[in-house]
Design a protein around this motif. Sequence first.
Motif, mmCIF file in Angstrom:
data_model
loop_
_atom_site.group_PDB
_atom_site.id
_atom_site.type_symbol
_atom_site.label_atom_id
_atom_site.label_comp_id
_atom_site.label_asym_id
_atom_site.label_seq_id
_atom_site.Cartn_x
_atom_site.Cartn_y
_atom_site.Cartn_z
ATOM 1 N N TYR A 1 -70.297 -77.259 -20.726
ATOM 2 C CA TYR A 1 -69.304 -78.192 -20.825
ATOM 3 C C TYR A 1 -69.507 -79.637 -20.680
ATOM 4 C CZ TYR A 1 -64.795 -80.538 -19.014
ATOM 5 O OH TYR A 1 -64.051 -81.236 -18.730
ATOM 6 N N ALA B 1 -72.092 -68.952 -27.470
ATOM 7 C CA ALA B 1 -71.238 -70.051 -27.175
ATOM 8 C C ALA B 1 -72.237 -71.488 -27.091
ATOM 9 C CB ALA B 1 -70.176 -70.194 -26.430
ATOM 10 N N THR B 2 -72.891 -71.354 -26.248
ATOM 11 C CA THR B 2 -73.918 -72.362 -25.832
ATOM 12 C C THR B 2 -74.753 -72.702 -26.823
ATOM 13 O OG1 THR B 2 -73.966 -71.866 -23.577
ATOM 14 C CG2 THR B 2 -75.868 -73.269 -24.282
ATOM 15 N N GLU C 1 -73.906 -71.944 -16.408
ATOM 16 C CA GLU C 1 -74.389 -71.984 -18.052
ATOM 17 C C GLU C 1 -73.022 -72.760 -18.438
ATOM 18 O OE1 GLU C 1 -75.974 -70.332 -22.220
ATOM 19 O OE2 GLU C 1 -76.662 -69.851 -20.457
ATOM 20 N N ARG C 2 -71.701 -72.167 -18.212
ATOM 21 C CA ARG C 2 -70.339 -72.682 -18.757
ATOM 22 C C ARG C 2 -70.458 -74.223 -18.297
ATOM 23 N NH1 ARG C 2 -67.681 -67.374 -17.831
ATOM 24 N NH2 ARG C 2 -67.002 -66.409 -19.912
ATOM 25 N N VAL D 1 -71.669 -65.923 -23.738
ATOM 26 C CA VAL D 1 -71.757 -67.377 -23.005
ATOM 27 C C VAL D 1 -72.892 -68.010 -23.651
ATOM 28 C CG1 VAL D 1 -72.142 -68.801 -21.048
ATOM 29 C CG2 VAL D 1 -70.421 -66.923 -20.939
ATOM 30 N N ARG D 2 -74.031 -67.599 -23.871
ATOM 31 C CA ARG D 2 -75.342 -67.967 -24.366
ATOM 32 C C ARG D 2 -74.959 -68.241 -26.016
ATOM 33 N NH1 ARG D 2 -80.503 -68.708 -23.138
ATOM 34 N NH2 ARG D 2 -79.465 -68.860 -21.056
ATOM 35 N N ILE E 1 -73.969 -67.188 -15.296
ATOM 36 C CA ILE E 1 -72.724 -67.287 -16.360
ATOM 37 C C ILE E 1 -71.962 -68.345 -16.067
ATOM 38 C CG2 ILE E 1 -70.707 -66.275 -17.107
ATOM 39 C CD1 ILE E 1 -72.137 -63.454 -16.563
ATOM 40 N N ASP E 2 -71.898 -68.578 -14.896
ATOM 41 C CA ASP E 2 -70.905 -69.617 -14.388
ATOM 42 C C ASP E 2 -71.632 -71.070 -14.370
ATOM 43 O OD1 ASP E 2 -68.770 -68.010 -13.586
ATOM 44 O OD2 ASP E 2 -69.134 -68.245 -11.602
ATOM 45 N N GLU F 1 -71.171 -60.460 -20.920
ATOM 46 C CA GLU F 1 -70.804 -61.983 -20.701
ATOM 47 C C GLU F 1 -71.813 -62.979 -20.784
ATOM 48 O OE1 GLU F 1 -67.793 -64.548 -17.742
ATOM 49 O OE2 GLU F 1 -68.456 -62.461 -17.288
#
Length: 171
Positions: A77, A122-123, A72-73, A119-120, A69-70, A115
């Motif tokens: 970014y 959003a990606t 990928e964020r 996150v994915r 998760i971290d 989560e």
Amino acid sequence: MKKSELKINEYAVFFAPYINNVDDVELVEELEISVHRLIKFVQNIPMDKFDYRYAEGKWTIKDILQHLIDAERIFAYRALRFARNDKTKLAGFNENSFVENVVANSRSIMDLLTELAVVRQATLSLFKSFSNEVLMRVGIASDNEISVRAIGFIIIGHQNHHQRIFEERYL
């Protein structure tokens, strides 16, 4: 855009194992499919394995999910910054420090998987917004040039790498 279209100079050599861990697939399609594959895989892991460490100092499955998760964020970014033609050199990150400073093992597996899916999503939305021209843009992260499209394949390959680790060392 397929992985076979990537050129070797679009990413640092230390990312090659992740890139090589991806079949010759369409980037956006695989970003969408691969997360579902991982979630389904994790949902079939026995509950007693989520807090298991195969050796002293190694991460648990929950730690690794939080790490995915971290990471990928951070990768998303970077992709956003480079897609917008930001020429600022971006620093690396210490994955061990991140894991040490989070409480993944106190979270439920469903919370982590939710989560990860968010996150994915959003990606995926971000990468769907990129034109072919934008995918070719390059920036500098961790003192290395990297293209936006290479970042997308690294996200997928990084996930595939950790799923293989789950299979080989945790189950």
